[in-house]
Scaffold this active site. Structure first.
Site, mmCIF file in Angstrom:
data_model
loop_
_atom_site.group_PDB
_atom_site.id
_atom_site.type_symbol
_atom_site.label_atom_id
_atom_site.label_comp_id
_atom_site.label_asym_id
_atom_site.label_seq_id
_atom_site.Cartn_x
_atom_site.Cartn_y
_atom_site.Cartn_z
ATOM 1 N N ALA A 1 18.854 6.553 -6.592
ATOM 2 C CA ALA A 1 18.361 7.125 -5.668
ATOM 3 C C ALA A 1 18.486 5.400 -4.537
ATOM 4 O O ALA A 1 19.477 4.711 -4.703
ATOM 5 C CB ALA A 1 17.776 7.946 -5.000
ATOM 6 N N HIS A 2 17.245 4.965 -4.749
ATOM 7 C CA HIS A 2 17.513 3.278 -3.685
ATOM 8 C C HIS A 2 15.229 2.912 -4.817
ATOM 9 O O HIS A 2 14.576 4.398 -4.372
ATOM 10 C CB HIS A 2 16.831 3.681 -2.945
ATOM 11 N N PHE A 3 14.840 2.091 -4.472
ATOM 12 C CA PHE A 3 13.663 1.830 -5.442
ATOM 13 C C PHE A 3 13.333 2.223 -6.470
ATOM 14 O O PHE A 3 12.138 2.648 -6.400
ATOM 15 C CB PHE A 3 12.788 1.832 -4.251
ATOM 16 N N ASN A 4 14.313 2.675 -7.226
ATOM 17 C CA ASN A 4 14.190 3.168 -8.805
ATOM 18 C C ASN A 4 14.262 1.717 -9.895
ATOM 19 O O ASN A 4 14.149 0.991 -9.271
ATOM 20 C CB ASN A 4 15.367 3.820 -8.977
#
Length: 204
Positions: free
Chosen positions: A117-120
């Site tokens: 998704a994001h910031f993984n």
């Protein structure tokens, strides 16, 4: 360990099509050789890919601004990579995979139609098809807090030493990992596993 004690293809349905050379490999043996394997694969790609140095991007893939690609990277058809994502150390994105803004992927394979998704963060891992990682979820690849940093995995009821200090996870097809969850080094997730939000998976 005997080769037949673990079948990686039972976790990853589409791996044989892209990487038949990994049929008898144990999952923790794959990340260290990803760059070399992808470098060979670069030479077999069609004219549909734009190849520059050690990077290959399909003409139908979309990369937003400020994406950093370091080392050998192959981005397949229909992929999306969000702004400020960082892919390094040998990364393969299968068809129609999504890497959201601010993600970091290191020495990993991600099969088709999976999404970060994001910031993984995903380190030294193999992720199957149709896997979804919600925002902030992490696949850790190193035991910083342990004196003995050797990573073990659980295969059935057997604890197996990988003889490695850098291995994240094998995530089976269709798995869902909730927001801010953490997979500890050496995690083996069977297909269609569900990890709850904020959950810590620590198998050894």
């Amino acid at each position: 360990m005997k080769d037949n004690i673990f079948n990686i293809y039972s976790y990853l349905q589409h791996l044989p099509q892209s990487f038949p050379e990994f049929e008898k490999q144990l999952p923790w043996m794959i990340p260290p050789v990803i760059e070399a394997v992808l470098l060979r694969k670069l030479k077999t790609l069609s004219a549909e890919y734009k190849i520059k140095g050690e990077t290959a991007i399909h003409k139908n893939a979309q990369l937003e601004e400020h994406v950093t690609l370091k080392g050998v990277v192959i981005i397949s058809e229909g992929c999306f990579v969000g702004a400020h994502a960082y892919l390094r150390g040998g990364v393969f994105l299968g068809q129609q995979s999504v890497v959201g803004p601010g993600c970091e992927i290191k020495s990993s394979l991600i099969m088709r139609q999976s999404a970060l998704a994001h910031f993984n963060f995903v380190g030294d891992s193999i992720i199957g098809s149709n896997v979804n990682m919600e925002a902030g979820s992490v696949i850790a690849n190193h035991f910083n807090e342990r004196h003995d940093k050797t990573i073990f995995v659980m295969i059935g009821d057997t604890k197996v030493a990988t003889d490695s200090t850098k291995f994240g996870a094998l995530v089976g097809d269709g798995s869902k990992i909730g927001a801010n969850a953490v997979l500890s080094p050496g995690t083996l997730l069977k297909p269609n596993s569900i990890v709850k939000r904020l959950e810590l998976v620590e198998q050894c």
